[in-house]
Design an enzyme around this catalytic site. Structure first.
Site, PDB file in Angstrom:
ATOM      1  N   HIS A  34     -33.273 -12.646  45.837  1.00 17.96           N
ATOM      2  CA  HIS A  34     -33.357 -11.968  46.926  1.00 17.96           C
ATOM      3  C   HIS A  34     -34.301 -12.103  47.960  1.00 17.96           C
ATOM      4  CE1 HIS A  34     -32.988  -7.086  47.341  1.00 17.96           C
ATOM      5  NE2 HIS A  34     -31.839  -8.008  47.703  1.00 17.96           N
TER       6      HIS A  34
ATOM      7  N   SER B 160     -30.044  -7.911  44.125  1.00 15.92           N
ATOM      8  CA  SER B 160     -30.198  -6.778  43.309  1.00 15.92           C
ATOM      9  C   SER B 160     -28.904  -6.119  42.175  1.00 15.92           C
ATOM     10  CB  SER B 160     -31.159  -5.055  43.694  1.00 15.92           C
ATOM     11  OG  SER B 160     -31.807  -5.715  44.212  1.00 15.92           O
TER      12      SER B 160
ATOM     13  N   ASP C  90     -38.663  -5.784  38.313  1.00 21.65           N
ATOM     14  CA  ASP C  90     -38.430  -5.095  39.474  1.00 21.65           C
ATOM     15  C   ASP C  90     -38.634  -3.438  38.600  1.00 21.65           C
ATOM     16  OD1 ASP C  90     -36.505  -4.400  41.553  1.00 21.65           O
ATOM     17  OD2 ASP C  90     -35.336  -5.784  40.749  1.00 21.65           O
ATOM     18  N   ASP C  91     -38.991  -3.206  39.907  1.00 21.68           N
ATOM     19  CA  ASP C  91     -39.026  -1.754  39.907  1.00 21.68           C
ATOM     20  C   ASP C  91     -39.874  -0.904  38.825  1.00 21.68           C
ATOM     21  OD1 ASP C  91     -37.460  -1.815  42.481  1.00 21.68           O
ATOM     22  OD2 ASP C  91     -35.514  -0.327  41.267  1.00 21.68           O
TER      23      ASP C  91
ATOM     24  N   ARG D 158     -40.620  -9.746  47.875  1.00 22.59           N
ATOM     25  CA  ARG D 158     -41.143 -10.961  46.787  1.00 22.59           C
ATOM     26  C   ARG D 158     -41.706 -12.066  47.656  1.00 22.59           C
ATOM     27  NH1 ARG D 158     -38.182 -10.268  42.285  1.00 22.59           N
ATOM     28  NH2 ARG D 158     -37.710  -7.608  41.931  1.00 22.59           N
TER      29      ARG D 158
ATOM     30  N   LYS E  50     -41.495   4.088  44.418  1.00 27.18           N
ATOM     31  CA  LYS E  50     -40.358   2.897  45.419  1.00 27.18           C
ATOM     32  C   LYS E  50     -39.954   3.841  46.950  1.00 27.18           C
ATOM     33  CE  LYS E  50     -36.295   0.550  45.364  1.00 27.18           C
ATOM     34  NZ  LYS E  50     -35.705  -0.783  44.401  1.00 27.18           N
TER      35      LYS E  50
ATOM     36  N   HIS F 284     -35.076  -2.295  37.001  1.00 28.99           N
ATOM     37  CA  HIS F 284     -33.897  -2.468  37.942  1.00 28.99           C
ATOM     38  C   HIS F 284     -32.460  -1.166  37.727  1.00 28.99           C
ATOM     39  CE1 HIS F 284     -31.287  -1.546  41.826  1.00 28.99           C
ATOM     40  NE2 HIS F 284     -32.876  -2.212  42.959  1.00 28.99           N
TER      41      HIS F 284
ATOM     42  N   CYS G  89     -37.869  -4.348  47.425  1.00 32.68           N
ATOM     43  CA  CYS G  89     -37.594  -6.010  46.927  1.00 32.68           C
ATOM     44  C   CYS G  89     -37.865  -6.967  47.667  1.00 32.68           C
ATOM     45  CB  CYS G  89     -36.200  -5.615  46.556  1.00 32.68           C
ATOM     46  SG  CYS G  89     -36.209  -4.472  45.168  1.00 32.68           S
TER      47      CYS G  89
ATOM     48  N   ASP H 116     -42.628  -5.602  41.305  1.00 33.06           N
ATOM     49  CA  ASP H 116     -42.729  -5.698  42.758  1.00 33.06           C
ATOM     50  C   ASP H 116     -42.597  -4.410  43.314  1.00 33.06           C
ATOM     51  OD1 ASP H 116     -40.299  -4.782  42.066  1.00 33.06           O
ATOM     52  OD2 ASP H 116     -38.543  -5.491  42.963  1.00 33.06           O
ATOM     53  N   ASN H 117     -42.923  -3.774  43.162  1.00 31.39           N
ATOM     54  CA  ASN H 117     -42.858  -1.670  43.431  1.00 31.39           C
ATOM     55  C   ASN H 117     -42.845  -0.949  42.588  1.00 31.39           C
ATOM     56  OD1 ASN H 117     -39.845  -2.525  44.780  1.00 31.39           O
ATOM     57  ND2 ASN H 117     -39.931  -0.463  43.120  1.00 31.39           N
TER      58      ASN H 117
ATOM     59  N   LYS I   1     -34.083 -13.021  39.580  1.00 36.25           N
ATOM     60  CA  LYS I   1     -32.974 -12.839  40.477  1.00 36.25           C
ATOM     61  C   LYS I   1     -34.343 -12.828  42.117  1.00 36.25           C
ATOM     62  CE  LYS I   1     -33.950  -8.229  43.241  1.00 36.25           C
ATOM     63  NZ  LYS I   1     -34.848  -6.674  42.841  1.00 36.25           N
TER      64      LYS I   1
END
Length: 491
Positions: A134, A157, A39-40, A83, A307, A235, A79, A286-287, A132
């Site tokens: 989401h 998140s 994540d991130d 996904r 992001k 994240h 997010c 994811d980004n 996660k």
């Protein structure tokens, strides 16, 4: 004597055939699939992509034994939308999920969509998700309703809890003020097993997810399995277990090092169980980095912004794939590939049928495994991928070499630096006033608009953009797409 000899020969022949059949069956067993989704994590946050100030030996090893992909993108830099694109092989706009779903959301992934897990289930795979999700926290949207046998993790998140920086700041001036977010729950299957996740719980999350992943691999070592490991880290808020907390140059480095450890545990388990040569392991994000969080965010390296934007820093992410004997070791691919390509690629690898409805990804098995790496094309190339972020607006169009950016407003820090205490600073609003074109082969940082020098490329991409708008819509132009399917809603 002759009869005995003939019988012995006959039984010997049958034994040889049986042994051959068993060996053949072992050789053709469908490959296991492991997708590790961070994540991130920014493009330059790990060693194979030039990270500074952090050592990632297990990811370095994974790249040495596999292939890194330097032009691997997500179709949106936020997010939930990112996904759903990964798991369905569709541009998120097609399946109706935008942005990041919160605790108040009444929507989620539709039951009519087909996930990567369901593709694997169709071929008899054991499936699990640890981390996660989401894509909706109500029962109809949970992983167990969308192809996963096992689920353990947070529904959204890890900052969507009463200790969000905005809530803490608001309570300093008004202690009686109710927080924006409720308590953060931990799910196992469809049940909440911890209704109030604490900071101490968050410190254990990366380790907990990893241990469950190892247990799942071990328990299913005799059958094909699909493991989806979407870590909550890196994240914000950043947490690490005691083995990593305070051992690096700040909380972000600690979290990256623990994620790297997690990758190492997965690879070690596959090696010990002699599964490595029959397992595809994918590592990606994811980004890009959430830059407003300063030193608690990662780095996009040479890429522009992060992001929440359609610039390369938001959508281009680190990606490594390892499959000994299938993916050439120590190699690099510069071909355009996206998370939406993983579903059709995996379907091809395991001999599964694709969904009956339209998807946007392509089978990229050759890109994963080829030894004759392709040079970038001079023209448009073989495909385009639309990049959406805000409210259904087409903001950019990626092709193999070129990127067209359409007029839109985006967030930016400008020349400012974020803080070092884990709280964000406010973004500035910047604007793209007219259509821009970038040659990403010679200008990865998107610094030079070359639209005036390549009118033929502009015309071709404009035409393709109109086709995408007809299919998926464009809110700025008030166009509704004919190919958009309904999102899942609570009845």
């Amino acid at each position: 004597m002759r009869i005995a000899t003939l019988l012995a020969c006959w039984f010997g022949y049958l034994s040889a055939c049986l042994a051959s059949s068993i060996a053949s069956a072992a050789e053709v067993r469908s490959p296991n699939i492991v997708v590790i989704f961070i994540d991130d994590m920014g493009y330059a946050d790990i060693g194979p992509f030039g990270a500074q100030g952090v050592v990632t030996p297990h990811l370095d090893r994974m790249a040495k034994e596999g292939r890194k992909f330097t032009d691997f993108i997500v179709p949106t830099a936020v997010c939930s939308a990112s996904r759903v694109a990964l798991l369905t092989g569709c541009i998120h706009e097609r399946v109706g999920i935008r942005g990041a779903l919160g605790p108040q959301a009444k929507i989620g992934i539709s039951s009519s969509e087909t996930t990567m897990a369901e593709i694997c289930k169709s071929k008899g795979y054991a499936t699990a998700c640890f981390g996660k999700w989401h894509l909706g926290h109500h029962a109809p949207f949970l992983p167990t309703r969308h192809g996963f046998d096992v689920y353990y993790g947070l529904p959204y998140s890890n900052d969507m809890w009463p200790f969000h920086p905005e809530d803490i700041a608001a309570r300093k001036t008004n202690p009686a003020r109710k927080p924006n977010y409720p308590n953060l729950p931990m799910f196992e299957g469809e049940a909440i097993v911890d209704a109030e996740v604490t900071a101490e719980d968050q410190k254990r999350m990366t380790r907990d997810y990893t241990q469950r992943a190892v247990q799942f691999i071990t328990a299913n070592s005799q059958q094909p399995f699909f493991l989806y490991l979407p870590h909550n880290m890196v994240h914000v808020p950043l947490y690490s277990s005691e083995d990593f907390e305070g051992k690096g140059a700040g909380p972000f480095v600690d979290a990256v090092r623990e994620v790297d450890w997690s990758v190492g545990e997965i690879l070690k388990t596959l090696d010990e169980l002699h599964l490595s040569e029959n397992t595809l392991v994918v590592f990606t994000s994811d980004n890009g980095p959430w830059l407003s969080y300063g030193s608690h965010a990662g780095s996009a390296g040479p890429l522009r912004e992060g992001k929440g934007t359609s610039w390369e820093g938001g959508i281009r992410v680190p990606a490594i794939m390892r499959w000994p004997g299938k993916i050439p070791s120590g190699t690099q691919s510069d071909e355009l590939m996206s998370t939406i390509d993983l579903l059709p690629t995996i379907a091809s690898l395991i001999g599964a049928s694709l969904p009956s409805h339209k998807i946007d990804g392509q089978d990229m098995t050759l890109t994963m495994t080829r030894t004759d790496l392709k040079p970038p094309p001079d023209g448009i190339g073989d495909r385009t991928i639309p990049i959406y972020y805000a409210d259904g607006q087409l903001q950019a169009l990626r092709s193999d070499r070129w990127k067209m950016v359409f007029p839109h407003t985006y967030r930016s820090l400008g020349d400012r630096q974020g803080k070092s205490d884990g709280t964000p600073i406010a973004y500035l609003n910047e604007s793209v006033e007219s259509t821009e074109l970038y040659d990403l082969v010679s200008d990865i940082g998107e610094k030079n608009n070359v639209a005036a020098r390549h009118p033929e490329i502009v015309q071709q991409l404009e035409r393709l953009a109109e086709e995408w708008r007809a299919d998926l819509g464009d809110s700025l132009q008030k166009k509704k797409g004919s190919g958009v399917r309904p999102v899942g809603k609570l009845e």
